[in-house]
Design a protein around this motif. Sequence first.
Motif, mmCIF file in Angstrom:
data_model
loop_
_atom_site.group_PDB
_atom_site.id
_atom_site.type_symbol
_atom_site.label_atom_id
_atom_site.label_comp_id
_atom_site.label_asym_id
_atom_site.label_seq_id
_atom_site.Cartn_x
_atom_site.Cartn_y
_atom_site.Cartn_z
ATOM 1 N N LEU A 367 0.767 -1.187 0.010
ATOM 2 C CA LEU A 367 0.033 -0.007 0.110
ATOM 3 C C LEU A 367 0.921 1.312 0.048
ATOM 4 C CD1 LEU A 367 -2.734 -0.796 2.454
ATOM 5 C CD2 LEU A 367 -2.968 -0.916 -0.038
ATOM 6 N N ASN A 368 1.860 1.300 0.924
ATOM 7 C CA ASN A 368 2.612 2.479 0.846
ATOM 8 C C ASN A 368 3.911 2.141 1.408
ATOM 9 O OD1 ASN A 368 3.962 5.123 1.779
ATOM 10 N ND2 ASN A 368 1.908 5.722 1.903
ATOM 11 N N TYR A 369 5.191 2.041 0.329
ATOM 12 C CA TYR A 369 6.374 1.477 0.574
ATOM 13 C C TYR A 369 7.034 2.416 1.490
ATOM 14 C CZ TYR A 369 10.955 -0.265 -0.529
ATOM 15 O OH TYR A 369 12.370 -0.886 -0.681
ATOM 16 N N SER A 370 6.815 3.635 1.365
ATOM 17 C CA SER A 370 7.658 4.657 2.294
ATOM 18 C C SER A 370 7.337 4.467 3.615
ATOM 19 C CB SER A 370 7.519 6.202 1.659
ATOM 20 O OG SER A 370 7.946 6.310 0.517
ATOM 21 N N MET A 371 5.921 4.408 3.956
ATOM 22 C CA MET A 371 5.324 4.000 5.380
ATOM 23 C C MET A 371 5.767 2.716 5.957
ATOM 24 S SD MET A 371 3.522 5.315 7.727
ATOM 25 C CE MET A 371 2.024 6.624 7.203
#
Length: 465
Positions: A367-371
């Motif tokens: 869903l959100n690699y950075s998160m």
Amino acid sequence: MPRAAIRCCLVILAWAVAGSAQAEPTRQTALYQRIKAHLNQVRAIDTHDHLFPFDKLPAAVDTEQGKQVNLAGLWLNSYFRVMNPLPVWQTGQQFDDWWQRAQPNFDNARSMSVYRYLLPAFQDLYGVDFNTLTLEHARALNEQVIKNYRNEDWIYHVVTQRANIEVMFNDQNWARFEFKTDYDFTVQVMNTNTLIDGFHPSEFKIATSDPYEFARRQQLPLETLDDYVRVIDRLVADAKERGVICLKSTLAYTRTLHYEAATREQAQAAFGKPREELSTAQIKTFQDYIMGKLAKTAARHNLPFQFHTGWGRVQGSNPLLLVDLIESNPNTKFLLFHSGYPWVGESAVIAARHRNVWLDSNWLPTLNYSMAKRAYHEWLDGVPSNKIMWGGDCNNAEGIYGATETTRRCLAEVLAEKVDRGDLLEAQALKIGEQILRENALALFPQLKARVKPPASEANDARKQ
């Protein structure tokens, strides 16, 4: 120019050069490559997926040649559609027509994790750069997908060999109490969602998710609330005997995670009445009571309890809302799924303060690699490394591969950064990677030890003895 000024300029230039050298992207460093290569070799334990039986794969669409898994089906059953539009597949349509309508929808999502997590699957499994596909190449890729799915050997090849997953937890939410194993690399999870609505038989429409039907088959009395609680206990015991590895709740999609203390008398007031005769408050109180019973049942049968937290019905899904249930059931082992996204820091605090809580990063890198990077960094700063796990949360082979590869990249990147800044020795980072991908699941779910092969070194030692 004065000498002092020249020296100052040289110092600034040296700092700039040093800074540019340090700014080398983590994934291009030799350190990252070593860690990633090591993680690739770990026979992973995937704690969460939804892999349907081969003849019921959701990615199969209606074509002129019959039901087939094709490229459109893969994308339509990916997480891309959670945040981006994509035209549905019309029964019997030509692939070229779908592709020409679908292709523009990718343009605004090139940087999104829900798009990028599938790219490794197309690159590694098909040798295709999806970012540069022409119609001709897309047509060829589509034909290869169809060919691969002519038998289920493709799923075994991708999951067990290419993704290097040894055991996968499979939540069969389409048949919750059937506990049928369709692939020999899977273990079953018992989804408990329907049980909290057991105040009346009319709540159940599907026999394989109906505790009243289970009671009839087992010839168990089910006339009172106490009977119902005993049926739940028997159902869980039966599930464990049939190989179920843990309980699971995904109710955060439909209601708040705040399960309040409720008395037997309060629950009794709702039992036996259809929904239309109950208030919203009465239904919630009954659900809260049953969830408390489920948590205690999980502990009694030594089955960890997985909880969906965050993302979905965002209001009411903050993992902090589970703390009352967690604290009132200290013998129950709780797993906070999806990292609590977006509340990844809150999840870490809960796990740090409660010995009976573990963290599961499944779904987050997709869903959100950075998160996900942030979560791994924060968790490893504040939580023991033996309390973190991962999972894919997909329903087809390409999705599982993409989610697995993306997780390995994310974890390797974080570990490399921690080694680079001196927080870990490289050997320690490798050990942590092994823990998250495999060892922590083996420790928390002791039933798994009979399902996995020991590492080569251990096997050799055993033979010598």
